[in-house]
Design an enzyme around this catalytic site. Structure first.
Site, PDB file in Angstrom:
ATOM      1  N   HIS A 278      -6.559  -2.223   9.519  1.00  0.00           N
ATOM      2  CA  HIS A 278      -5.944  -3.527   9.255  1.00  0.00           C
ATOM      3  C   HIS A 278      -6.138  -4.473  10.445  1.00  0.00           C
ATOM      4  O   HIS A 278      -5.378  -4.439  11.404  1.00  0.00           O
ATOM      5  CB  HIS A 278      -4.453  -3.363   8.961  1.00  0.00           C
ATOM      6  CG  HIS A 278      -4.188  -2.838   7.596  1.00  0.00           C
ATOM      7  ND1 HIS A 278      -4.048  -3.660   6.502  1.00  0.00           N
ATOM      8  CD2 HIS A 278      -4.063  -1.574   7.128  1.00  0.00           C
ATOM      9  CE1 HIS A 278      -3.841  -2.929   5.424  1.00  0.00           C
ATOM     10  NE2 HIS A 278      -3.857  -1.648   5.781  1.00  0.00           N
TER      11      HIS A 278
ATOM     12  N   GLN B  24     -12.950   0.249   0.346  1.00  0.00           N
ATOM     13  CA  GLN B  24     -13.319   1.364  -0.512  1.00  0.00           C
ATOM     14  C   GLN B  24     -13.937   0.877  -1.822  1.00  0.00           C
ATOM     15  O   GLN B  24     -14.935   1.433  -2.308  1.00  0.00           O
ATOM     16  CB  GLN B  24     -12.086   2.225  -0.790  1.00  0.00           C
ATOM     17  CG  GLN B  24     -11.475   2.845   0.452  1.00  0.00           C
ATOM     18  CD  GLN B  24     -10.024   3.250   0.252  1.00  0.00           C
ATOM     19  OE1 GLN B  24      -9.510   3.275  -0.869  1.00  0.00           O
ATOM     20  NE2 GLN B  24      -9.339   3.557   1.346  1.00  0.00           N
TER      21      GLN B  24
ATOM     22  N   CYS C 165      -9.307  -2.189   3.865  1.00  0.00           N
ATOM     23  CA  CYS C 165      -8.618  -0.991   3.369  1.00  0.00           C
ATOM     24  C   CYS C 165      -9.074  -0.660   1.945  1.00  0.00           C
ATOM     25  O   CYS C 165     -10.208  -0.256   1.752  1.00  0.00           O
ATOM     26  CB  CYS C 165      -7.100  -1.174   3.495  1.00  0.00           C
ATOM     27  SG  CYS C 165      -6.189   0.384   3.497  1.00  0.00           S
ATOM     28  N   LEU C 166      -8.222  -0.830   0.938  1.00  0.00           N
ATOM     29  CA  LEU C 166      -8.655  -0.564  -0.432  1.00  0.00           C
ATOM     30  C   LEU C 166      -9.850  -1.441  -0.791  1.00  0.00           C
ATOM     31  O   LEU C 166     -10.769  -1.000  -1.493  1.00  0.00           O
ATOM     32  CB  LEU C 166      -7.506  -0.806  -1.410  1.00  0.00           C
ATOM     33  CG  LEU C 166      -7.827  -0.595  -2.897  1.00  0.00           C
ATOM     34  CD1 LEU C 166      -8.209   0.853  -3.178  1.00  0.00           C
ATOM     35  CD2 LEU C 166      -6.646  -1.001  -3.773  1.00  0.00           C
TER      36      LEU C 166
ATOM     37  N   SER D 299       0.811  -1.218   0.000  1.00  0.00           N
ATOM     38  CA  SER D 299       0.000   0.000   0.000  1.00  0.00           C
ATOM     39  C   SER D 299       0.845   1.270   0.000  1.00  0.00           C
ATOM     40  O   SER D 299       0.339   2.356  -0.294  1.00  0.00           O
ATOM     41  CB  SER D 299      -0.939   0.006   1.210  1.00  0.00           C
ATOM     42  OG  SER D 299      -1.860  -1.063   1.143  1.00  0.00           O
TER      43      SER D 299
ATOM     44  N   GLY E 159      -4.362  -2.366  -0.709  1.00  0.00           N
ATOM     45  CA  GLY E 159      -3.557  -2.055  -1.879  1.00  0.00           C
ATOM     46  C   GLY E 159      -3.316  -0.562  -1.981  1.00  0.00           C
ATOM     47  O   GLY E 159      -3.885   0.225  -1.216  1.00  0.00           O
TER      48      GLY E 159
ATOM     49  N   GLU F 205      -5.524  -7.581  10.582  1.00  0.00           N
ATOM     50  CA  GLU F 205      -4.448  -8.579  10.693  1.00  0.00           C
ATOM     51  C   GLU F 205      -3.323  -8.097  11.600  1.00  0.00           C
ATOM     52  O   GLU F 205      -2.468  -8.891  12.020  1.00  0.00           O
ATOM     53  CB  GLU F 205      -3.901  -8.927   9.307  1.00  0.00           C
ATOM     54  CG  GLU F 205      -3.003  -7.895   8.672  1.00  0.00           C
ATOM     55  CD  GLU F 205      -3.728  -6.708   8.067  1.00  0.00           C
ATOM     56  OE1 GLU F 205      -3.052  -5.794   7.580  1.00  0.00           O
ATOM     57  OE2 GLU F 205      -4.981  -6.699   8.084  1.00  0.00           O
TER      58      GLU F 205
ATOM     59  N   TYR G 153      -7.513   7.485   1.438  1.00  0.00           N
ATOM     60  CA  TYR G 153      -8.890   7.691   0.991  1.00  0.00           C
ATOM     61  C   TYR G 153      -9.874   7.083   1.977  1.00  0.00           C
ATOM     62  O   TYR G 153      -9.562   6.108   2.664  1.00  0.00           O
ATOM     63  CB  TYR G 153      -9.090   7.072  -0.398  1.00  0.00           C
ATOM     64  CG  TYR G 153      -8.240   7.729  -1.457  1.00  0.00           C
ATOM     65  CD1 TYR G 153      -8.749   8.765  -2.243  1.00  0.00           C
ATOM     66  CD2 TYR G 153      -6.920   7.336  -1.660  1.00  0.00           C
ATOM     67  CE1 TYR G 153      -7.962   9.388  -3.205  1.00  0.00           C
ATOM     68  CE2 TYR G 153      -6.127   7.957  -2.617  1.00  0.00           C
ATOM     69  CZ  TYR G 153      -6.649   8.976  -3.382  1.00  0.00           C
ATOM     70  OH  TYR G 153      -5.871   9.592  -4.319  1.00  0.00           O
TER      71      TYR G 153
ATOM     72  N   ASN H 201      -3.244   2.455   7.228  1.00  0.00           N
ATOM     73  CA  ASN H 201      -2.410   2.994   6.160  1.00  0.00           C
ATOM     74  C   ASN H 201      -3.293   3.301   4.963  1.00  0.00           C
ATOM     75  O   ASN H 201      -3.557   2.421   4.139  1.00  0.00           O
ATOM     76  CB  ASN H 201      -1.320   1.994   5.771  1.00  0.00           C
ATOM     77  CG  ASN H 201      -0.593   2.420   4.502  1.00  0.00           C
ATOM     78  OD1 ASN H 201      -0.574   3.604   4.160  1.00  0.00           O
ATOM     79  ND2 ASN H 201      -0.022   1.471   3.791  1.00  0.00           N
TER      80      ASN H 201
END
Length: 360
Positions: free
Chosen positions: A328, A247, A243-244, A47, A216, A330, A288, A285
């Site tokens: 995240h 989105q 995360c990505l 990322s 990502g 994980e 957006y 991290n």
């Protein structure tokens, strides 16, 4: 030898090259990470592709680099900015110093930079193009920030299989962290990773019980071409987006995303879980977020909020077995407070295994 960090807003910071001097200027979007530890995971997190990372903790590198905590095969950052770096390998598992590891991959590191001052500029002006250079004056520099799609640079181009569990999860690879894969394998899943642009038909042929949309780099709207495929997936399978992936799941059903001024990067972001009425710390991290105003009519409801700025940190769908998180779970680098969300995902997959998903 002296080196310089030039920001697009006109600020220049003088430092010293802690690795070999680069043969050319290093360009990238400058961002900052607030964790005290976890630099190895940060460097190898896809990322961070093509970004210049400023570590806010004043001493970085004091426990070296080991062979276990890589999140991908190589580091992805464009450059590293620190106040001070330790060349020692002060941990019994360490194989390299931070300097040795970065030098191996030709990634430059500037030290003796006033990182507090740099971070204040990023907070005031937002993330911006920056250049690490031998040049003292920035007048001849071009502050160019590539707008090209980054996921294609970090997604593995082939399908791979891992584990032998009864539950089969297809992990769509937008630049996934290995710890996400490890979290699924730890729960006795059989995991198949597929490239980010894999067709719905190919995924269906794999006969998954559930889908995980990975993290990502970059702007989620750069992947608008795959949104029709993701919409089909969301209507067909239990889905967990991280995360990505969170989105993209929002965009696929009609929501919108927007860019934060300087993003969330660190291991100390407080999250409210509305369902469980609890607060926990998270590792993050991203640049957006999903725009809450755009959720009307999508079927999504907010489950998680960021307590710093009240931005959306996770969604659930009213009719579909879909759960997403911006952070995240994980937890590499920690904290591991949100690890239970993988258990929630597996339980959701079991609940819908063999059942037809009705989408209104």
């Amino acid at each position: 030898m002296d080196g310089y960090l030039h920001l697009k807003n006109g600020e220049t910071f003088k430092g010293i090259w802690l690795t070999e001097c680069p043969q050319k200027d290093i360009e990238g979007e400058i961002v900052f990470y607030t964790g005290m530890t976890g630099y190895q995971e940060v460097l190898t997190d896809p990322s961070y592709k093509d970004q210049i990372i400023v570590f806010t903790y004043p001493l970085i590198g004091n426990y070296g680099i080991n062979e276990q905590d890589f999140e991908s095969k190589q580091p992805h950052v464009a450059g590293v900015i620190v106040y001070e770096s330790n060349d020692a390998t002060g941990h019994y598992e360490a194989k390299y110093s931070l300097k040795q590891y970065l030098q191996k991959w030709s990634i430059p590191m500037l030290g003796h930079i006033d990182t507090r001052a740099v971070v204040k500029k990023i907070r005031d002006f937002g993330t911006m193009p920056a250049v690490m250079s031998l040049k003292k004056e920035p007048t001849q520099l071009k502050f160019f920030l590539s707008t090209s799609q980054k996921v294609c640079k970090v997604s593995e181009p082939k399908i791979c299989s891992y584990g032998k569990g009864d539950i089969h999860i297809v992990l769509i690879d937008f630049g996934y962290k290995r710890s996400i894969l490890a979290s699924l394998l730890k729960r006795n899943c059989r995991v198949t990773t597929v490239p980010y642009d894999t067709s719905f038909e190919t995924i269906k042929e794999l006969e998954p019980n559930g889908i995980l949309l990975s993290n990502g780099p970059g702007d989620p709207k750069d992947l608008s071409a795959i949104l029709p495929t993701l919409k089909k997936i969301l209507k067909e399978y239990p889905v967990f987006g991280i995360c990505l992936g969170h989105q993209l799941a929002a965009l696929a059903l009609g929501a919108d995303t927007k860019k934060l001024p300087f993003g969330h990067r660190g291991a100390n972001h407080p999250i409210m879980d509305i369902k469980q009425k609890t607060v926990f710390m998270s590792s993050q991290n991203h640049s957006y977020v999903v725009d809450e105003k755009s959720l009307t009519g999508t079927g999504y409801k907010v489950r998680f909020y960021n307590l710093h700025d009240q931005s959306i940190e996770g969604l659930v769908h009213e009719n579909l077995p879909v759960q997403t998180v911006q952070f995240h779970p994980e937890a590499n680098p920690g904290p591991n407070d949100a690890d239970y969300l993988f258990d929630d995902f597996i339980e959701m997959v079991k609940a819908y295994n063999g059942r037809e998903i009705a989408y209104a």
